[in-house]
Design a protein around this motif. Structure first.
Motif, mmCIF file in Angstrom:
data_model
loop_
_atom_site.group_PDB
_atom_site.id
_atom_site.type_symbol
_atom_site.label_atom_id
_atom_site.label_comp_id
_atom_site.label_asym_id
_atom_site.label_seq_id
_atom_site.Cartn_x
_atom_site.Cartn_y
_atom_site.Cartn_z
ATOM 1 N N ILE A 6 -60.051 -22.039 3.089
ATOM 2 C CA ILE A 6 -59.951 -22.508 1.753
ATOM 3 C C ILE A 6 -58.463 -22.269 1.096
ATOM 4 N N LYS A 7 -57.850 -21.347 1.375
ATOM 5 C CA LYS A 7 -56.546 -21.124 0.747
ATOM 6 C C LYS A 7 -55.658 -22.036 1.401
ATOM 7 N N GLY A 8 -55.669 -22.815 2.658
ATOM 8 C CA GLY A 8 -54.963 -23.602 2.896
ATOM 9 C C GLY A 8 -55.023 -24.891 2.401
ATOM 10 N N LEU A 9 -56.252 -25.309 1.803
ATOM 11 C CA LEU A 9 -56.781 -26.747 1.133
ATOM 12 C C LEU A 9 -55.760 -27.000 -0.154
ATOM 13 N N THR A 10 -55.475 -28.373 0.021
ATOM 14 C CA THR A 10 -54.762 -28.764 -1.223
ATOM 15 C C THR A 10 -55.842 -28.955 -2.448
ATOM 16 N N VAL A 11 -55.062 -29.062 -3.701
ATOM 17 C CA VAL A 11 -56.186 -29.319 -5.009
ATOM 18 C C VAL A 11 -56.880 -30.585 -4.670
ATOM 19 N N ALA A 12 -56.443 -31.734 -4.118
ATOM 20 C CA ALA A 12 -57.252 -32.966 -3.792
ATOM 21 C C ALA A 12 -58.619 -32.683 -2.828
ATOM 22 N N GLU A 13 -57.915 -31.748 -1.656
ATOM 23 C CA GLU A 13 -59.110 -31.558 -0.691
ATOM 24 C C GLU A 13 -59.928 -30.720 -1.152
ATOM 25 N N MET A 41 -81.832 -19.286 3.535
ATOM 26 C CA MET A 41 -80.256 -18.738 3.194
ATOM 27 C C MET A 41 -79.350 -19.683 3.072
ATOM 28 N N LYS A 42 -79.483 -20.947 3.656
ATOM 29 C CA LYS A 42 -78.432 -21.963 3.724
ATOM 30 C C LYS A 42 -78.215 -22.296 2.201
ATOM 31 N N LEU A 43 -79.397 -22.065 1.256
ATOM 32 C CA LEU A 43 -79.025 -22.569 -0.171
ATOM 33 C C LEU A 43 -78.104 -21.504 -0.749
ATOM 34 N N LYS A 44 -78.202 -20.193 -0.466
ATOM 35 C CA LYS A 44 -77.403 -19.138 -1.032
ATOM 36 C C LYS A 44 -75.927 -19.199 -0.480
ATOM 37 N N ASP A 45 -76.058 -19.549 0.734
ATOM 38 C CA ASP A 45 -74.436 -19.813 1.471
ATOM 39 C C ASP A 45 -73.816 -20.890 0.955
ATOM 40 N N ARG A 47 -74.199 -22.116 -2.133
ATOM 41 C CA ARG A 47 -73.723 -21.864 -3.482
ATOM 42 C C ARG A 47 -72.813 -20.964 -3.600
ATOM 43 N N LYS A 48 -72.795 -19.998 -2.524
ATOM 44 C CA LYS A 48 -71.463 -19.212 -2.506
ATOM 45 C C LYS A 48 -70.097 -19.880 -2.206
ATOM 46 N N LEU A 49 -70.331 -20.680 -1.281
ATOM 47 C CA LEU A 49 -69.096 -21.653 -0.885
ATOM 48 C C LEU A 49 -68.278 -22.626 -1.907
ATOM 49 N N ILE A 50 -69.419 -22.732 -2.758
ATOM 50 C CA ILE A 50 -68.951 -23.864 -4.128
ATOM 51 C C ILE A 50 -68.223 -22.704 -4.851
ATOM 52 N N ALA A 51 -68.991 -21.788 -5.096
ATOM 53 C CA ALA A 51 -68.305 -20.645 -5.900
ATOM 54 C C ALA A 51 -66.673 -20.328 -5.286
ATOM 55 N N ARG A 52 -66.651 -20.138 -4.159
ATOM 56 C CA ARG A 52 -65.377 -19.850 -3.597
ATOM 57 C C ARG A 52 -64.307 -20.889 -3.695
ATOM 58 N N LEU A 53 -64.753 -22.068 -3.511
ATOM 59 C CA LEU A 53 -63.888 -23.395 -3.700
ATOM 60 C C LEU A 53 -63.475 -23.456 -5.027
#
Length: 65
Positions: A6-13, A41-45, A47-53
């Motif tokens: 995630i940290k390696g992605l650019t703003v556009a990505e 649990m895929k729903l929860k995962d 949502r968490k991924l969206i929050a991290r991004l």
């Protein structure tokens, strides 16, 4: 996705990935309401991924200013 990826992605990505994940979440929620999803649990995962991004996107935007 791992934090290092995630940290390696650019703003556009990041923006593109957030949009794709939100769409996937909407489809998953719709499928879950119609009939039980194989792995709820895929729903929860997702949502968490969206929050991290989103958190990383905000941090990069603040750093740019």
């Amino acid at each position: 996705m791992k934090t290092t990826e995630i940290k390696g992605l650019t703003v556009a990505e990041l923006k593109e990935k957030i949009g794709a994940e939100k769409e996937a979440l909407r489809k998953l929620q719709f499928a879950h309401q119609i009939s039980s999803v194989e792995n709820p649990m895929k729903l929860k995962d997702t949502r968490k991924l969206i929050a991290r991004l989103s958190t990383e996107l905000t941090a990069k935007q603040k750093a740019a200013n």
